[in-house]
Design a protein around this motif. Structure first.
Motif, short mmCIF file in Angstrom:
data_model
loop_
_atom_site.label_atom_id
_atom_site.label_comp_id
_atom_site.label_asym_id
_atom_site.label_seq_id
_atom_site.Cartn_x
_atom_site.Cartn_y
_atom_site.Cartn_z
N LYS A 50 0.90 -1.10 -0.15
CA LYS A 50 -0.08 -0.28 0.45
C LYS A 50 0.98 1.74 -0.24
O LYS A 50 2.15 1.34 0.50
N LYS A 51 0.50 2.21 -0.56
CA LYS A 51 1.05 3.48 -0.63
C LYS A 51 0.27 4.25 0.42
O LYS A 51 -1.09 4.90 0.35
N GLY A 52 0.25 4.46 1.54
CA GLY A 52 -0.25 5.14 2.61
C GLY A 52 0.56 6.83 2.73
O GLY A 52 -0.53 7.45 2.32
N CYS A 53 1.24 7.66 2.88
CA CYS A 53 2.19 8.33 3.06
C CYS A 53 3.13 9.54 1.88
O CYS A 53 3.31 9.68 1.30
N ASP A 54 3.53 7.94 1.34
CA ASP A 54 4.32 8.16 0.10
C ASP A 54 6.39 9.20 0.40
O ASP A 54 6.79 9.11 -0.43
N GLY A 56 7.86 7.85 3.85
CA GLY A 56 8.47 7.07 4.67
C GLY A 56 7.95 7.04 5.99
O GLY A 56 8.73 6.73 6.73
N GLN A 57 7.00 7.81 5.88
CA GLN A 57 6.35 8.33 7.60
C GLN A 57 5.62 7.45 8.13
O GLN A 57 4.74 7.06 8.92
N CYS A 58 4.68 5.54 7.18
CA CYS A 58 3.47 5.05 8.09
C CYS A 58 4.05 3.45 7.46
O CYS A 58 2.95 2.79 8.44
N GLY A 59 5.23 3.08 6.90
CA GLY A 59 5.07 1.90 6.45
C GLY A 59 4.17 1.23 6.13
O GLY A 59 4.68 -0.12 6.29
N ALA A 60 3.41 1.32 5.47
CA ALA A 60 2.20 0.68 5.30
C ALA A 60 2.86 0.06 3.46
O ALA A 60 2.53 -1.17 2.77
N CYS A 61 4.18 0.61 2.78
CA CYS A 61 4.75 0.30 1.92
C CYS A 61 5.53 -1.17 2.10
O CYS A 61 6.42 -1.20 0.93
N ASN A 71 10.65 1.08 3.07
CA ASN A 71 10.24 1.31 2.78
C ASN A 71 10.05 1.29 1.26
O ASN A 71 10.99 1.94 0.69
N CYS A 73 8.41 3.13 -0.63
CA CYS A 73 8.15 4.88 -1.43
C CYS A 73 9.47 5.38 -1.50
O CYS A 73 9.56 6.21 -1.87
#
Ligand SMILES: Cc1cc2nc3c(=O)[nH]c(=O)nc-3n(C[C@H](O)[C@H](O)[C@H](O)COP(=O)(O)OP(=O)(O)OC[C@H]3O[C@@H](n4cnc5c(N)ncnc54)[C@H](O)[C@@H]3O)c2cc1C
Ligand code: SF4
Ligand code: FES
Ligand code: FES
Lengths: 174, 335
Positions: A50-54, A56-61, A71, A73
């Motif tokens: 997933k792309k959360g923040c793009d 490096g701030q969320c870890g979804a990627c 990450n 992204c």
């Protein structure tokens, strides 16, 4: 950032690279500004990551590059030439029952422990959990929490995520 | 992100050679790619240095040489670093996230740019991003900004945790460039903003960091890295402190103290360190050193709290170091 919005700057782009993604060797041509995340999602239809923040701030990627969590992204695909990439789609293939289509133990543990609600952060949490176990540094509950701090969960499933990881680390989940 | 040319360097010489106006080296990419996405950095050419043979950690002159491309995770989890330089290990592990530390390099960590909001927002003026355009942080949103060594041109802080420990350890940065190789003592590597805030460091154009050398003295008995921030993990420091002591019984033989989150570079005050030497390691003496350091503080409109926070962090950090009870990385209570 949409891929291939603009034409390459010079004749020598795109650049040929080879990646092994979830066990499959892929010969690809990529523009140098393509992130690993966009390559996976927009080009290869591996939309589990997933792309959360793009930023490096969320870890979804989070994906595994040569077994190490990073990450996607903040990685350029071209710089990963030659690497082995594992995304959430490939986790099952890493499990002990490799080839049987069974889920990875951490995936089973997430289900068992109700370690997600909306599921958006989950692919990143799963890859990060596997990365954490590969690293082998975090042992106690506090250490797991700290080592998972790079994965945000807006639904607040944190407690259950730690339960799931502890369970697999201590050999609990089937 | 802008379009750019991509060059993959195989040797340091190739990397230096490929450098030119508008070029940037790229290592872990965790800062540069982020800034490119905001159009803060718009390099015409990226020189990929990740394939250079600079990933090792080697013994050297009783100390360790950290290759510029050794990842932050690799350095932090190296057994020799853990045993001999635990202050550095703890500083690294207090920063960013596991994923970021797996990608981030030693050289890139030194050269990461400020997290000033205006610097990141290409729609606002900023002397660091666009020299001469002004500094809206002065009188603006400056809660995270500097209280030491700032200028009327820039009040940004250097965001690194690792560099705070490297400053306390008096590491030496080895660089290679168009004019050959040279060594830069850590204190002379980062700059204060003065009238040229666009320059974070004393590196010359085209110079590449090849390694960071740790001297023998590691303060492995009496050290701490104490980081205070808005949440307990995965956040930049508001104030941090790296402290290292050498004690003879109860008497301080050597004291090193560096502060993060408070200046354009890791902040040291050698007079305050000297105040501690030859004296008993007591709270009163730590307090005197802390008072000496914060006496020079010049807070901005929104960050006055940092002065008292720094004063208390210094005292607590020195107490932790003296007692041999460094701040835990996972149990976030401050003892
Ligand atoms: C969400 C987030 C949270 C973070 N939190 C923290 C934190 O709490 N504490 C902290 O300390 N850091 C934190 N970081 C920053 C992180 O530590 C840096 O991004 C990282 O260390 C940069 O290293 P890199 O190898 O990825 O650098 P890159 O992004 O590759 O490069 C950064 C800069 O260094 C230059 N460069 C790289 N290597 C060399 C070299 N060998 N010689 C010359 N120039 C070079 C590049 O040209 C570029 O200008 C955070 C980052 C993110 C995204
Ligand atoms: S503090 Fe420095 S970086 Fe921030 S806006 Fe002012 S000049 Fe730019
Ligand atoms: S999308 Fe990569 S960290 Fe948020
Ligand atoms: S399950 Fe919804 S964000 Fe984590």
């Amino acid at each position: 950032m949409l891929l291939e919005q603009s034409p390459p700057v010079s004749a020598d782009t795109p650049i040929p690279i080879t990646l092994t993604i979830n066990g499959q060797r892929r010969e690809l041509q990529v523009a140098p500004w393509t992130t690993l995340l966009d390559l996976l999602r927009e080009r290869l239809d591996l939309t589990g990551t997933k792309k959360g923040c793009d930023h490096g701030q969320c870890g979804a990627c989070t994906v595994l590059v040569d077994g190490t969590r990073v990450n996607a992204c903040l990685a350029l695909a071209v710089m990963k030439d030659g690497a082995e990439i594992t995304t959430v789609e490939g986790l099952a293939g890493l499990g002990e029952r490799k080839g049987s289509n069974a889920l990875h133990p951490i995936q089973e543990a997430f289900i068992e422990h109700d370690a997600f609600q909306c599921g958006y952060c989950t692919p990143g949490q799963l890859c990060s959990s596997v990365g954490l176990m590969n690293e082998g540094h975090a042992k106690s509950r506090d250490e797991i929490r700290e080592a998972m701090s790079g994965n945000l969960c807006r639904c607040g499933a944190y407690t259950n995520i730690v339960d799931a990881i502890e369970d697999v680390m201590h050999g609990g989940a089937r | 992100m802008n379009r750019f040319e991509y060059v993959r360097a195989g040797t340091v010489a190739e990397a230096v050679q490929a450098f030119g106006a508008g070029a940037r080296f790229i290592a872990g990419g965790t800062n540069l790619i982020d800034l490119m996405k905001y159009d803060v950095e718009k390099p015409g050419r990226l020189i990929d240095i990740t394939r250079l043979p600079l990933t090792g950690i080697e013994e050297r002159d009783g100390g360790l040489r950290l290759g510029a491309l050794a990842t932050n995770a690799k350095v932090a989890y190296d057994d020799r670093v853990a045993q001999r330089y635990p202050m550095l290990r703890n500083a690294i592990l207090a920063g960013a996230s596991a994923q970021l530390r797996n990608a981030a390099s030693t050289g890139g960590n030194l050269l990461q740019r400020t997290r000033c909001y205006y610097f990141y927002d290409a729609g606002t003026p900023c002397n660091k991003r666009e020299p001469g355009s002004g500094c809206p942080a002065i009188g603006g949103v400056n809660r995270i900004h500097a209280i030491f060594g700032a200028s009327e041109h820039c009040i940004a802080t250097h965001p690194s945790d690792m560099c705070v420990a490297l400053a306390a350890l008096e590491a030496v940065v080895q660089v290679s460039g168009p004019d050959g190789e040279r060594s830069i003592p850590f204190a002379a590597f980062h700059r204060l903003p003065g009238d040229a805030p666009e320059r974070d460091t004393t590196l010359k154009p085209g110079e590449i960091v090849v390694s960071v050398d740790l001297p023998e003295r590691g303060f492995a008995q009496h050290y701490t890295y104490l980081k205070l921030r808005d949440r307990l993990s995965y956040a930049f420091a508001l104030v941090s402190i790296a402290a290292g002591l050498e004690l003879d019984g109860d008497t301080v033989k050597t004291a090193r103290l560096a502060l993060g989150g408070v200046a354009h570079k890791p902040w040291r005050n050698v007079e305050a360190e000297a105040l501690l030497v030859g004296k008993p390691a007591t709270r009163d003496n730590f307090q005197a050193a802390a008072d000496r350091i914060v006496a020079e503080a010049k807070p901005q409109s929104e960050n006055g709290f940092k002065v008292e926070l720094a004063r208390r962090a210094i005292v607590r950090g020195l107490e932790q170091a003296a007692a041999g009870t460094p701040q835990s990385l996972s149990d976030k209570r401050i003892q």
